[in-house]
Design a protein around this motif. Structure first.
Motif, PDB file in Angstrom:
ATOM      1  N   GLY A 184      91.259 -36.203  10.749  1.00 16.89           N
ATOM      2  CA  GLY A 184      90.792 -37.579  10.559  1.00 16.89           C
ATOM      3  C   GLY A 184      90.303 -37.817   9.147  1.00 16.89           C
ATOM      4  N   GLY A 185      90.951 -38.755   8.447  1.00 16.28           N
ATOM      5  CA  GLY A 185      90.646 -38.975   7.033  1.00 16.28           C
ATOM      6  C   GLY A 185      89.775 -40.183   6.756  1.00 16.28           C
ATOM      7  N   GLY A 186      88.929 -40.554   7.722  1.00 15.89           N
ATOM      8  CA  GLY A 186      87.937 -41.593   7.460  1.00 15.89           C
ATOM      9  C   GLY A 186      86.761 -41.006   6.684  1.00 15.89           C
ATOM     10  N   PRO A 187      85.684 -41.785   6.526  1.00 21.48           N
ATOM     11  CA  PRO A 187      84.552 -41.291   5.745  1.00 21.48           C
ATOM     12  C   PRO A 187      84.012 -39.946   6.252  1.00 21.48           C
ATOM     13  CG  PRO A 187      84.276 -43.621   6.235  1.00 21.48           C
ATOM     14  CD  PRO A 187      85.480 -43.165   6.991  1.00 21.48           C
ATOM     15  N   THR A 188      83.855 -39.803   7.587  1.00 20.13           N
ATOM     16  CA  THR A 188      83.314 -38.550   8.114  1.00 20.13           C
ATOM     17  C   THR A 188      84.208 -37.371   7.771  1.00 20.13           C
ATOM     18  OG1 THR A 188      82.213 -39.690   9.924  1.00 20.13           O
ATOM     19  CG2 THR A 188      82.587 -37.352  10.219  1.00 20.13           C
ATOM     20  N   GLY A 189      85.522 -37.542   7.957  1.00 21.07           N
ATOM     21  CA  GLY A 189      86.459 -36.464   7.656  1.00 21.07           C
ATOM     22  C   GLY A 189      86.449 -36.098   6.182  1.00 21.07           C
ATOM     23  N   VAL A 190      86.475 -37.112   5.332  1.00 29.10           N
ATOM     24  CA  VAL A 190      86.470 -36.873   3.880  1.00 29.10           C
ATOM     25  C   VAL A 190      85.188 -36.150   3.465  1.00 29.10           C
ATOM     26  CG1 VAL A 190      86.232 -38.074   1.659  1.00 29.10           C
ATOM     27  CG2 VAL A 190      88.044 -38.745   3.259  1.00 29.10           C
ATOM     28  N   GLU A 191      84.056 -36.616   3.982  1.00 26.91           N
ATOM     29  CA  GLU A 191      82.782 -36.023   3.599  1.00 26.91           C
ATOM     30  C   GLU A 191      82.649 -34.597   4.116  1.00 26.91           C
ATOM     31  OE1 GLU A 191      80.337 -40.201   3.015  1.00 26.91           O
ATOM     32  OE2 GLU A 191      80.351 -39.277   4.994  1.00 26.91           O
ATOM     33  N   TYR A 214      98.404 -27.131  15.919  1.00 28.62           N
ATOM     34  CA  TYR A 214      99.764 -27.485  15.523  1.00 28.62           C
ATOM     35  C   TYR A 214      99.731 -28.810  14.783  1.00 28.62           C
ATOM     36  CZ  TYR A 214     101.310 -23.757  18.572  1.00 28.62           C
ATOM     37  OH  TYR A 214     101.507 -22.526  19.147  1.00 28.62           O
ATOM     38  N   ILE A 215     100.281 -28.792  13.556  1.00 30.64           N
ATOM     39  CA  ILE A 215     100.370 -30.025  12.782  1.00 30.64           C
ATOM     40  C   ILE A 215     101.855 -30.324  12.642  1.00 30.64           C
ATOM     41  CG2 ILE A 215      99.816 -31.163  10.605  1.00 30.64           C
ATOM     42  CD1 ILE A 215      97.501 -29.152  10.334  1.00 30.64           C
ATOM     43  N   GLY A 216     102.325 -31.384  13.337  1.00 31.61           N
ATOM     44  CA  GLY A 216     103.764 -31.595  13.451  1.00 31.61           C
ATOM     45  C   GLY A 216     104.366 -30.356  14.126  1.00 31.61           C
ATOM     46  N   GLU A 217     105.298 -29.706  13.446  1.00 34.58           N
ATOM     47  CA  GLU A 217     105.959 -28.528  14.013  1.00 34.58           C
ATOM     48  C   GLU A 217     105.229 -27.232  13.653  1.00 34.58           C
ATOM     49  OE1 GLU A 217     109.489 -28.747  15.608  1.00 34.58           O
ATOM     50  OE2 GLU A 217     108.278 -30.565  15.899  1.00 34.58           O
ATOM     51  N   GLU A 218     104.380 -27.325  12.634  1.00 34.27           N
ATOM     52  CA  GLU A 218     103.779 -26.108  12.078  1.00 34.27           C
ATOM     53  C   GLU A 218     102.602 -25.600  12.897  1.00 34.27           C
ATOM     54  OE1 GLU A 218     101.414 -24.724   8.005  1.00 34.27           O
ATOM     55  OE2 GLU A 218     101.917 -26.833   8.356  1.00 34.27           O
ATOM     56  N   ARG A 219     102.565 -24.281  13.116  1.00 32.97           N
ATOM     57  CA  ARG A 219     101.412 -23.661  13.766  1.00 32.97           C
ATOM     58  C   ARG A 219     100.503 -23.101  12.676  1.00 32.97           C
ATOM     59  NH1 ARG A 219      99.246 -18.798  15.460  1.00 32.97           N
ATOM     60  NH2 ARG A 219      98.367 -18.780  17.560  1.00 32.97           N
ATOM     61  N   LEU A 220      99.247 -23.490  12.701  1.00 28.12           N
ATOM     62  CA  LEU A 220      98.307 -23.089  11.675  1.00 28.12           C
ATOM     63  C   LEU A 220      97.193 -22.279  12.342  1.00 28.12           C
ATOM     64  CD1 LEU A 220      97.978 -23.865   8.592  1.00 28.12           C
ATOM     65  CD2 LEU A 220      96.326 -25.550   9.391  1.00 28.12           C
ATOM     66  N   ALA A 221      97.069 -21.003  11.952  1.00 26.58           N
ATOM     67  CA  ALA A 221      96.014 -20.171  12.543  1.00 26.58           C
ATOM     68  C   ALA A 221      94.661 -20.598  11.984  1.00 26.58           C
ATOM     69  CB  ALA A 221      96.274 -18.694  12.223  1.00 26.58           C
ATOM     70  N   THR A 222      93.772 -20.997  12.860  1.00 29.96           N
ATOM     71  CA  THR A 222      92.433 -21.403  12.430  1.00 29.96           C
ATOM     72  C   THR A 222      91.459 -21.267  13.588  1.00 29.96           C
ATOM     73  OG1 THR A 222      91.036 -23.248  11.749  1.00 29.96           O
ATOM     74  CG2 THR A 222      93.037 -23.813  12.942  1.00 29.96           C
ATOM     75  N   ALA A 223      90.273 -20.792  13.268  1.00 30.04           N
ATOM     76  CA  ALA A 223      89.236 -20.682  14.293  1.00 30.04           C
ATOM     77  C   ALA A 223      88.303 -21.879  14.246  1.00 30.04           C
ATOM     78  CB  ALA A 223      88.446 -19.390  14.094  1.00 30.04           C
ATOM     79  N   LEU A 276     100.420 -35.417  12.000  1.00 29.58           N
ATOM     80  CA  LEU A 276      99.845 -35.579  13.329  1.00 29.58           C
ATOM     81  C   LEU A 276      99.507 -34.221  13.921  1.00 29.58           C
ATOM     82  CD1 LEU A 276     101.868 -38.248  15.328  1.00 29.58           C
ATOM     83  CD2 LEU A 276      99.433 -38.268  14.765  1.00 29.58           C
ATOM     84  N   VAL A 277      98.328 -34.135  14.538  1.00 22.75           N
ATOM     85  CA  VAL A 277      98.024 -32.942  15.316  1.00 22.75           C
ATOM     86  C   VAL A 277      98.776 -33.073  16.633  1.00 22.75           C
ATOM     87  CG1 VAL A 277      96.228 -31.685  16.540  1.00 22.75           C
ATOM     88  CG2 VAL A 277      95.798 -32.559  14.237  1.00 22.75           C
ATOM     89  N   THR A 278      99.638 -32.092  16.914  1.00 20.63           N
ATOM     90  CA  THR A 278     100.477 -32.199  18.094  1.00 20.63           C
ATOM     91  C   THR A 278     100.073 -31.233  19.199  1.00 20.63           C
ATOM     92  OG1 THR A 278     101.990 -30.679  17.010  1.00 20.63           O
ATOM     93  CG2 THR A 278     102.508 -33.024  16.844  1.00 20.63           C
ATOM     94  N   GLY A 279      99.242 -30.274  18.852  1.00 21.55           N
ATOM     95  CA  GLY A 279      98.823 -29.325  19.881  1.00 21.55           C
ATOM     96  C   GLY A 279      97.658 -28.504  19.398  1.00 21.55           C
ATOM     97  N   MET A 280      97.004 -27.852  20.332  1.00 20.50           N
ATOM     98  CA  MET A 280      95.839 -27.060  19.996  1.00 20.50           C
ATOM     99  C   MET A 280      95.721 -25.929  20.992  1.00 20.50           C
ATOM    100  SD  MET A 280      92.340 -28.949  19.021  1.00 20.50           S
ATOM    101  CE  MET A 280      92.879 -30.220  17.904  1.00 20.50           C
ATOM    102  N   ILE A 329      91.567 -27.844   5.222  1.00 19.95           N
ATOM    103  CA  ILE A 329      92.734 -28.722   5.373  1.00 19.95           C
ATOM    104  C   ILE A 329      92.294 -30.012   6.051  1.00 19.95           C
ATOM    105  CG2 ILE A 329      95.010 -28.937   6.452  1.00 19.95           C
ATOM    106  CD1 ILE A 329      94.897 -25.705   6.370  1.00 19.95           C
ATOM    107  N   LEU A 330      92.578 -31.124   5.390  1.00 14.49           N
ATOM    108  CA  LEU A 330      92.206 -32.435   5.946  1.00 14.49           C
ATOM    109  C   LEU A 330      93.468 -33.139   6.420  1.00 14.49           C
ATOM    110  CD1 LEU A 330      90.084 -34.680   6.408  1.00 14.49           C
ATOM    111  CD2 LEU A 330      90.440 -35.379   4.028  1.00 14.49           C
ATOM    112  N   VAL A 331      93.523 -33.421   7.706  1.00 11.23           N
ATOM    113  CA  VAL A 331      94.734 -33.965   8.318  1.00 11.23           C
ATOM    114  C   VAL A 331      94.539 -35.448   8.642  1.00 11.23           C
ATOM    115  CG1 VAL A 331      96.362 -33.712  10.226  1.00 11.23           C
ATOM    116  CG2 VAL A 331      95.130 -31.713   9.375  1.00 11.23           C
TER     117      VAL A 331
END
Lengths: 438, 438
Positions: free
Chosen positions: B170-177, B251-260, B241-245, B205-207
């Motif tokens: 989310g790239g609104g004020p909260t996400g950016v901050e 998952y961002i689109g097709e990409e799987r991103l390892a993150t805790a 777009l976040v497509t899965g978790m 990473i800011l999505v």
């Protein structure tokens, strides 16, 4: 792993379990000793416990009295910090086990402290929480503030009296300080916040089994503290034993007292880690240490701070469970290790620990405290100023000192409480409805 | 019950549900109106939400940005405060029901706000907490700090990379901050605290689903914020777009991103209380209000703040879900009630609400912010100073202003974080052991 060689793998390894006063001061005193230090704690912060009651009574915020252990030791090149809970000690292999790994030690310093003792009635804990950690303090703060909220809309007279009755068990410094602070909240801080209840009618009862409060202090100070508390409106009950507890009431001797708020500040119970040493414990579960604070048969293991049952080598008296004693034990052991590593002494020629008592003090309320420093005794405003200055001085970190000082000035000048927030999962009891139109 | 007559039983009763910006400002604006006001909230504090991300990122303590609602209204004789959770509204009998009682209303102001929306994937919430309450902020702070602790002793390279990867959705004020603050923690505040990991290698990473950040601001500001974040090292992913978790990955689109560490700052979802009105809701669950902010068919019920789907009567644009709009709606409704009670207007002749936009701003990092005030746009240090001054100015209470100002000076001058404590129940995952001797 570029940074790994900062911690020297070939130096003797000193593992310290517990980041309280004893553990942190042991670690700091090893700064220039050619050892590799690991400080493990299940919490990430060092806590300035003498001011914890001020978090419980909404004067200070947790961050005012706690510092991350990592920050405290970040510039000490021979020390590393690990967030980990001790699960076992392999005495033969010189290895400690954590919930998330293990570590070899050449010296082990056990400094996991003590908690309150419910004298075998462990089921009392859920009714009468103790005050040892920040989470305890936040839970007590939550309960105190909720008590007034619930009283405001409670239709049943007896239940409302119980909501406005606070019982503190144990007349040591924590109990005295909590009772005084609770009375101030009810009588001065919040009366104007409420519409239906008169918070100045709240009762605060301080229960002590012995015949005086603050037994670690001279008797004159005990009487003075009792007198000051009584004048503030606290009911001090000496020679009184808590004999039972149930939801909504506590039994003192034969008497049943309706109360929704019991705080436990009595007894001492060594942390369970003591049992991992398979050594002699006293009745309170503390480790009976040798004069050099080591464990019998294990010169490589020391126990320091509240977990140690230590005897002062000069006076023959037990070393009290207070912050200055913990600090001195930590520093003493670090010095023993240093001298052994440079070959100055060997285990049989180690010195014996002696406690230097620089004085004891307790605060009672606004501008009221008692202090005994050597043979000199202070009471009233001067003792309170002394108490404030010393506590500010020993707080970790400049920022905290300034913040706490400012909080106190604000608090004592205005009677505003700074951190009167109810946080954590709401666990409000559903009360019998009382229509607010009544 | 001596104090009960303070709240006038024969005056019209205004019940306000929710002590946020809308509710508190409605209550305050009713101070001199001959009504009896009840403010009910399930929490005891009013929260200065625009600074909540600073609690989550360990700059401020909860008490710095929150005040007990009772304290705020204690000198307002016609207002009472109740800690209570709304459970039902009897629209016919004009009665609200709480978990602990009920109350009649002549006017009802519903101001229970909104939370983030997981777009139907509510199971994502446990993996990716949102940031709306103090408890949320403390949970996120705990997770962020634990992530570094776990990385320090994690043997598996991929898991360690995941521990050091932070995804903000989310790239609104909260996400950016949040993204900016996270990068500063990793790159500047804590590198020296750790021995085995290099925290400056942490990824943030800011999505954002749209093609730019801060959509409520002019496009020029969006680009500037993106540029500043990128220079700091934040990876900004637009049109993503976040497509899965799943546990340990997003998952961002097709990409799987390892993150805790995933923090959710996207979407808007009206509070469930909206459904109790049995009125029209928009797709986000907010109440479609009439031009006077009342509910269709119920002129005695108003919805204000983030829970209202309101249209600006001058511009025809939707009123944004920001603090100044909530404040203005609360004050507008209080004024409508006042004028009706004195007989100046009737429901058919009520005015329509218009939002006065005084500007929008977001902070990005140390001395970096963007601000749009009317047609004027500011960036960099000047915007940051403007942001700081305005936020300090609107904080409730003198003490908080001074404390927050001092915290910021300390923080930005020294890069020390003020409240880096892991509190709450330890929920550490047991990791695969990694011997610290390695």
């Amino acid at each position: 792993m570029d940074k790994a060689d900062i911690v020297h793998p070939h130096r003797p390894r000193v593992v310290i379990i517990g980041g309280g006063f004893a553990g942190i001061n042991a670690a700091k005193a090893l700064r220039d000793v050619p050892v590799s230090v690991l400080v493990a704690d299940r919490r990430n912060y060092h806590l300035f416990q003498p001011l914890l009651y001020q978090v419980a009574t909404a004067v200070l915020s947790p961050a005012d009295i706690a510092s991350p252990i990592r920050s405290i030791l970040k510039d000490q090149a021979n020390a590393e910090v690990r967030l980990a809970e001790l699960t076992d000690i392999d005495l033969a292999r010189h290895e400690v086990r954590f919930n998330n790994g293990s570590a070899h030690y050449d010296y082990l310093i056990l400094a996991t402290g003590a908690t309150h003792s419910y004298f075998g009635k462990d089921d009392w804990e859920s009714i009468a929480p103790g005050l040892k950690t920040i989470d305890d303090a936040l839970e007590i703060r939550r309960r105190i503030l909720l008590a007034f909220e619930e009283a405001e809309f409670e239709a049943d007279e007896e239940t409302r009296r119980g909501d406005l009755t606070f019982v503190v068990v144990g007349g040591g410094p924590t109990g005295v300080e909590l009772a005084g602070a609770l009375m101030e909240i009810a009588a001065r801080t919040i009366p104007h916040d409420f519409r239906y209840i008169d918070t100045t009618t709240a009762r605060v009862i301080l229960v002590e089994a012995a015949d005086r409060l603050l037994q670690a202090m001279p008797e004159e100070m005990s009487r003075r503290a009792e007198q000051e508390l009584t004048e503030m409106g606290v009911e001090v009950r000496l020679n009184s034993l808590v004999t039972g507890m149930e939801d909504g009431a506590v039994y003192i001797g034969e008497e049943r007292l309706a109360t929704a708020n019991v705080i436990w500040a009595a007894g001492v119970q060594g942390s369970p880690a003591a049992r991992l040493l398979k050594s002699d414990l006293d009745r309170a579960g503390r480790v009976m240490v040798r004069p050099d604070l080591s464990v019998s048969g294990h010169p490589e293991i020391f126990v320091v701070g509240d977990l140690a049952h230590a005897v002062d080598s000069v006076t023959g008296a037990p070393v009290p469970g207070v912050a200055p004693a913990a600090k001195q034990m930590g520093e003493f052991v670090a010095d023993v290790i240093r001298r052994e590593i440079v070959g100055e002494i060997t285990p049989p020629t180690r010195p014996a620990f002696a406690y230097h008592d620089k004085g004891t003090m307790a605060t009672i309320g606004r501008f009221k405290a008692v202090a005994a420093v050597g043979k000199r005794k202070f009471t009233g405003t001067f003792a309170w100023l002394l108490w404030s200055l010393i506590h500010i001085f020993f707080l970790v970190g400049f920022r905290r000192r300034v913040f706490v000082m400012f909080s106190w000035i604000w608090h004592y000048a205005s009677f505003h409480k700074g951190a009167r927030l109810i946080t954590g999962e709401p666990r409000m009891k559903i009360k019998s409805p009382r229509n607010s139109e009544e």
